[in-house]
Design a protein around this motif. Structure first.
Motif, PDB file in Angstrom:
ATOM      1  N   GLN A 102     -56.892  36.737  92.171  1.00 43.32           N
ATOM      2  CA  GLN A 102     -55.579  37.338  92.427  1.00 43.32           C
ATOM      3  C   GLN A 102     -54.436  36.380  92.114  1.00 43.32           C
ATOM      4  O   GLN A 102     -53.343  36.811  91.733  1.00 43.32           O
ATOM      5  N   SER A 103     -54.703  35.104  92.258  1.00 40.06           N
ATOM      6  CA  SER A 103     -53.652  34.118  91.989  1.00 40.06           C
ATOM      7  C   SER A 103     -53.667  33.652  90.533  1.00 40.06           C
ATOM      8  O   SER A 103     -52.823  32.831  90.135  1.00 40.06           O
ATOM      9  N   ARG A 110     -52.885  38.472  87.908  1.00 40.49           N
ATOM     10  CA  ARG A 110     -51.935  38.434  89.029  1.00 40.49           C
ATOM     11  C   ARG A 110     -51.261  39.798  89.194  1.00 40.49           C
ATOM     12  O   ARG A 110     -51.088  40.279  90.323  1.00 40.49           O
ATOM     13  N   ARG A 163     -53.699  42.172  90.671  1.00 35.82           N
ATOM     14  CA  ARG A 163     -54.281  41.694  91.936  1.00 35.82           C
ATOM     15  C   ARG A 163     -55.797  41.880  91.917  1.00 35.82           C
ATOM     16  O   ARG A 163     -56.410  42.407  92.856  1.00 35.82           O
TER      17      ARG A 163
END
Length: 730
Positions: A615-616, A635, A638
């Motif tokens: 997600q990052s 990102r 997500r």
């Protein structure tokens, strides 16, 4: 000369640009010229190679003319003369499939000779004696030993040569007559004297005919073709300079087909021009038709050529595959799987066997089992993951039922070609897998697949500039004028205007070099190796295709992946992937320093810690996920699991990302916008991608399930969308 004598005339010694850095004509242009001039057949006789044989056959068949597959071969002197620095040549034409196999063996012997003696000094006569089945031998004309010896005034040795040729090939041997300088002017050397009399070329050919009569060797009219147009002939010196890495003025005459005599014609001549040239030798022109009539279809017909598999006695590949699939089905879904799953397995097996592809699955499964048993990291890519059979026999670890994957994306009833199965291996240990395949199936039956490297404009400019003797600064100036990037979609490529570029150069020599570079851009330069393709045959590879040795010692086919598949050789891609090497090394370090029992496969697909990283967008070093754009996509979406990864990877491709729905898709995927469908029938197909077309198999489902197209039409649309082929979409 009567028209009937020209009806069956064609060129019997033709070099395409696959006589690498020695010819300029592309195969489509050669066949188009033959059709334009009313020829019913055409030969291809590139020097020592068969690179273009498949493409040439296809082009001739599409044009409605007869292909004649041959090869120009360097031939050693072997006692005829003391000066053997430059070999003579002979043209070999295949009459039938046996002749094609013979050409394969001869070409392979030349191209796999590590010392390159055959290429530099010519093949020995013993090699010809052992490999002559199905061949017509046509003396090499002006560059053959007979004419060379006669021009030296050594008729006695020339007679010995003709006798040996006749003794070796018998009624399948012919002598070549060539006439240059219009058949009248110029100089020929006969009996040791140089003469510029108009009768000199005629006397040489009359002597050849007389020698031929003594041994039953008929003569045929030959015009060697290295270029389509006379204006292209100067390119041959430039190509020779590039080949030898020298300046234009340093190219030796022996490196050129005309041996430095610019009066020798090397370009295509029309039948009418041939008739005028050979007006005093009409029988030689008519004899070309006799040779053409003796040549037929020679290449494998395209039916799959499967390797010999180690199966229990009397068990067919279909039976063996069904047995392995049933065992795998029970192991993965239990002894009483859902009837729908069993029904799908039966459907896939039926279709696989309908096409006769069971050996491909068995071979791939065997290679995969070896890798896993040996601890070599292995994975699959592409649409094979859509196959339940592939999952059950262990080729792939992706469950097509769980992920709702369409088998017909991999194999459908309209498929006209062999399916692709790509296997990824740890790049460091890929050679172990290749070694296993060679040991298991026989080194003489396994080869890597080649690829042809061509000169793009920038590389052509650099090579040409060096041949023109330009310095490094000038080379950089020329290279700077050429667009940097090349895009697979022709509509999105940067254009190059020659005149605009020339206007930016002050030096005449630089302008001349750039203009020359444009003239050779796109020509084949050298054979290289396909990233992963291999072929396995039931017998010697040369029964199907010619071979070559790479500088690193690998045996490769002379045909690229399209050509090997066209003649029926199934290609399997065994790719070396660094990402798998990194994973394996990381797992080893973890076992050494943290957890001796660590198992990479035991990590759950929905691992929470991994989800945070995804997600990052912290994916530097992650295969296909480390580019800036890929990280941004992760990102935005997500992403947190395998399904998200699949969608993110597909979404980042140019089609979905540039299709006008990118931002709407991101909002829908994040729950920030309601999902809508253009039609209710699209919901079952586009539901998991929020109403946006992302996957190629969605294209197939829409085309067949909603538009009512057949699989052929649906595949054409999918292919056109994925490969920027606008014609398939019309």
């Amino acid at each position: 000369m009567t028209e009937s004598r020209l009806d069956n005339f064609t060129h019997l010694q033709v070099h395409s640009h696959y006589t690498l850095l020695g010819g300029t004509a592309a195969i489509p242009d050669l066949t188009a010229r033959a059709v334009e001039q009313g020829m019913n057949a055409l030969a291809l006789t590139d020097t020592a190679v068969l690179y273009g044989a498949v493409q040439f056959t296809q082009a001739c068949q599409q044009s409605g003319i007869q292909p004649i597959i041959g090869m120009t071969v360097p031939l050693a002197a072997e006692g005829f003369v003391a000066d053997t620095a430059v070999p003579g040549q002979i043209v070999l034409l295949a009459m039938n499939p046996a002749g094609y196999r013979t050409l394969n063996r001869i070409s392979s012997a030349i191209q796999t000779d590590p010392a390159q003696n055959y290429r530099q000094r010519g093949i020995p006569w013993e090699l010809l004696r052992q490999n002559r089945d199905g061949l017509i031998a046509l003396d090499g004309g002006r560059r053959g030993w007979l004419a060379r010896l006669l021009r030296r005034g050594d008729e006695k040795t020339a007679v010995k040569y003709a006798a040996r040729l006749a003794g070796l090939f018998g009624e399948n041997s012919y002598l070549s007559l060539e006439i240059h300088r219009g058949g009248a002017e110029g100089a020929e050397e006969i009996s040791g004297e140089k003469s510029s009399a108009p009768s000199a070329p005629l006397r040489l050919n009359e002597t050849i005919i007389a020698i031929g009569r003594r041994f039953g060797l008929a003569a045929a009219a030959v015009q060697p073709v290295y270029c389509l147009e006379a204006a292209d002939v100067p390119k041959l010196r430039l190509l020779a300079a590039i080949d030898r890495n020298c300046r234009l003025e340093e190219v030796p005459d022996t490196a050129l087909p005309d041996e430095g005599d610019t009066a020798v014609a090397l370009h295509w001549q029309s039948p009418d021009q041939i008739a005028a040239k050979f007006s005093q030798f009409p029988d030689a022109v008519a004899r070309v038709g006799e040779i053409v009539a003796r040549c037929g279809e020679v290449l494998p017909d395209g039916r799959p050529i499967w390797p010999a598999l180690d199966l229990p006695q009397k068990q067919t590949p279909a039976q063996a595959l069904a047995e392995q699939a049933e065992k795998g089905l029970a192991a993965r879904y239990g002894n009483a799987p859902d009837p729908a799953i069993r029904q799908r397995l039966a459907h896939e097996l039926d279709l696989i066997n309908q096409f006769g592809f069971a050996p491909l699955f068995l071979l791939t499964a065997d290679i995969t089992r070896f890798a896993r048993a040996s601890g070599v990291p292995v994975n699959t890519r592409g649409s094979v993951a859509n196959s339940l059979v592939a999952y059950c026999v262990g080729i792939t670890t992706v469950d097509p039922i769980e992920h709702d994957l369409l088998f017909e994306r991999f194999l459908n009833p309209a498929r006209a070609s062999l399916p692709d199965i790509d296997l990824d291996f740890c790049s460091r240990r890929r050679d172990e897998v290749l070694r296993y395949v060679r040991q298991k199936y026989g080194a003489e039956r396994v080869a890597l697949v080649s690829a042809m490297s061509t000169m793009r404009l920038k590389s052509a400019a650099r090579e040409t500039a060096k041949a023109y003797g330009l310095g490094e600064a000038a080379i950089k100036r020329l290279a700077a004028l050429i667009p940097r990037r090349w895009h697979p979609d022709p509509r999105r490529r940067q254009t190059f205007e020659l005149e605009e570029a020339l206007a930016q150069l002050d030096e005449a020599r630089e302008r001349e070099a750039l203009r020359a570079a444009v003239g050779i851009a796109g020509l084949p330069h050298h054979l290289t190796v396909h990233p992963g393709g291999i072929v396995v045959t039931p017998g010697p590879l040369t029964d199907a295709a010619p071979l070559q040795m790479t500088p690193k010692g690998f045996t490769v086919t002379q045909y690229d992946h399209r050509d090997v598949e066209a003649i029926g050789l199934p290609k399997i891609d065994l790719l070396g992937i660094r990402a798998l090497t990194v994973l394996a090394d990381t797992a080893d370090l973890i076992r050494q320093q943290h957890d001796p029992d660590f198992d990479l496969e035991a990590i759950l697909p929905d691992d929470a810690a991994t989800a945070v990283i995804l997600q990052s967008g912290q994916t530097i070093g992650v295969f296909q996920c480390e580019s800036t754009g890929a990280q941004r996509t992760l990102r935005q979406l997500r992403a947190k699991n395998v399904a998200d990864l699949a969608i993110a990877n597909a979404f980042f491709k140019p089609g979905p990302a540039l299709g006008g729905m990118a931002q709407a898709f991101v909002r829908r995927y994040r729950g920030e916008e309601s999902v809508t469908f253009l039609h209710p029938l699209l919901e079952p197909i586009l539901g998991r991608t929020k109403g946006v077309l992302i996957f190629q198999e969605q294209v197939l489902r829409i085309a067949t399930g909603i538009a009512g197209l057949n699989w052929t039409e649906a595949n054409a649309i999918r292919r056109g969308m994925s490969k920027f082929q606008k014609g398939d979409l019309l």
